[in-house]
Design a protein around this motif. Structure first.
Motif, mmCIF file in Angstrom:
data_model
loop_
_atom_site.group_PDB
_atom_site.id
_atom_site.type_symbol
_atom_site.label_atom_id
_atom_site.label_comp_id
_atom_site.label_asym_id
_atom_site.label_seq_id
_atom_site.Cartn_x
_atom_site.Cartn_y
_atom_site.Cartn_z
ATOM 1 N N ASN A 148 -119.870 -34.555 -54.391
ATOM 2 C CA ASN A 148 -119.817 -33.567 -53.309
ATOM 3 C C ASN A 148 -120.992 -32.599 -53.397
ATOM 4 N N THR A 149 -121.397 -32.228 -54.594
ATOM 5 C CA THR A 149 -122.532 -31.315 -54.759
ATOM 6 C C THR A 149 -123.806 -31.979 -54.260
ATOM 7 N N ARG A 150 -123.955 -33.245 -54.533
ATOM 8 C CA ARG A 150 -125.141 -33.968 -54.055
ATOM 9 C C ARG A 150 -125.183 -33.965 -52.530
ATOM 10 N N PHE A 160 -123.788 -31.781 -50.553
ATOM 11 C CA PHE A 160 -124.021 -30.398 -50.120
ATOM 12 C C PHE A 160 -125.514 -30.040 -50.191
ATOM 13 N N VAL A 161 -126.160 -30.408 -51.294
ATOM 14 C CA VAL A 161 -127.589 -30.106 -51.460
ATOM 15 C C VAL A 161 -128.414 -30.865 -50.421
ATOM 16 N N GLU A 162 -128.070 -32.135 -50.166
ATOM 17 C CA GLU A 162 -128.771 -32.898 -49.133
ATOM 18 C C GLU A 162 -128.603 -32.245 -47.766
ATOM 19 N N GLY A 163 -127.422 -31.725 -47.480
ATOM 20 C CA GLY A 163 -127.178 -31.025 -46.213
ATOM 21 C C GLY A 163 -128.011 -29.758 -46.105
ATOM 22 N N LEU A 164 -128.131 -29.013 -47.210
ATOM 23 C CA LEU A 164 -128.956 -27.800 -47.190
ATOM 24 C C LEU A 164 -130.419 -28.139 -46.910
ATOM 25 N N PHE A 165 -130.927 -29.174 -47.582
ATOM 26 C CA PHE A 165 -132.319 -29.569 -47.352
ATOM 27 C C PHE A 165 -132.527 -30.063 -45.926
ATOM 28 N N SER A 166 -131.550 -30.752 -45.386
ATOM 29 C CA SER A 166 -131.655 -31.247 -44.007
ATOM 30 C C SER A 166 -131.675 -30.074 -43.023
ATOM 31 N N GLY A 167 -130.850 -29.075 -43.253
ATOM 32 C CA GLY A 167 -130.837 -27.891 -42.395
ATOM 33 C C GLY A 167 -132.140 -27.115 -42.492
ATOM 34 N N ALA A 168 -132.665 -26.970 -43.702
ATOM 35 C CA ALA A 168 -133.927 -26.261 -43.881
ATOM 36 C C ALA A 168 -135.064 -27.009 -43.177
ATOM 37 N N HIS A 169 -135.044 -28.332 -43.263
ATOM 38 C CA HIS A 169 -136.068 -29.128 -42.579
ATOM 39 C C HIS A 169 -135.963 -28.971 -41.056
ATOM 40 N N ALA A 170 -134.739 -28.942 -40.552
ATOM 41 C CA ALA A 170 -134.548 -28.777 -39.107
ATOM 42 C C ALA A 170 -135.050 -27.402 -38.659
#
Length: 165
Positions: free
Chosen positions: A114-116, A118-128
């Motif tokens: 789940n942490t992995r 979550f971190v992928e989601g954060l990076f995806s949001g930052a990229h967007a």
């Protein structure tokens, strides 16, 4: 001479203050001695009642507590002892119970997965935000919100102190 009454009857009439058993006790030496022993025992029991504490007890105790605070080192060692005891009991439970150990391993693996995500989601949001100029908009909105909050704080003034309240 009449036979001596039952003790329960005698004491019940003694409490009531009248009755034939009391009349008998006035004439019978054995019953009169028994009633006198009862009266003395009752007096002794009333004297044994707990006395009320003095009115200054709380003030005296609080003054002693204020005079001698517990050293911080003792509080730290006590807290550490409680923590280590709790950890020891918890680990002992885990190592003696296979099912609990299995559940803990499963929960840990699930949290890593789940942490992995979550971190992928954060990076995806930052990229967007970076690619759509959303970062600039987010910074402007944050600036407006913070300046509004600081302005409201300045308008409200400082909170009253305890002496003013």
């Amino acid at each position: 001479m009449t036979p001596c009454p039952d003790l329960e009857v005698l004491f019940a009439e003694l409490e009531a203050g009248e009755g034939p058993a009391l009349d008998h006790a006035a004439e019978c030496e054995a019953c009169a001695a028994l009633m006198e022993d009862h009266r003395l025992l009752e007096q002794d029991l009333f004297r044994l009642a707990d006395p009320l504490p003095p009115p200054s007890l709380v003030v005296n105790v609080m003054a002693r507590v204020a005079e001698s605070p517990v050293p911080q080192r003792r509080e730290v060692w006590t807290g550490l002892a409680i923590l280590l005891t709790s950890l020891g009991v918890g680990l002992g439970f885990l190592f003696t119970n296979d099912r609990a150990l299995g559940r803990m391993g499963t929960a840990f693996a699930s949290s890593v997965g789940n942490t992995r995500a979550f971190v992928e989601g954060l990076f995806s949001g930052a990229h967007a935000l970076w690619s759509t100029a959303g970062l600039a908009v987010a910074c402007i909105v944050a600036f407006v919100v913070f300046t509004s909050l600081f302005g409201l704080k300045r308008l409200a003034g400082s909170p009253p102190s305890l002496s003013e309240a």
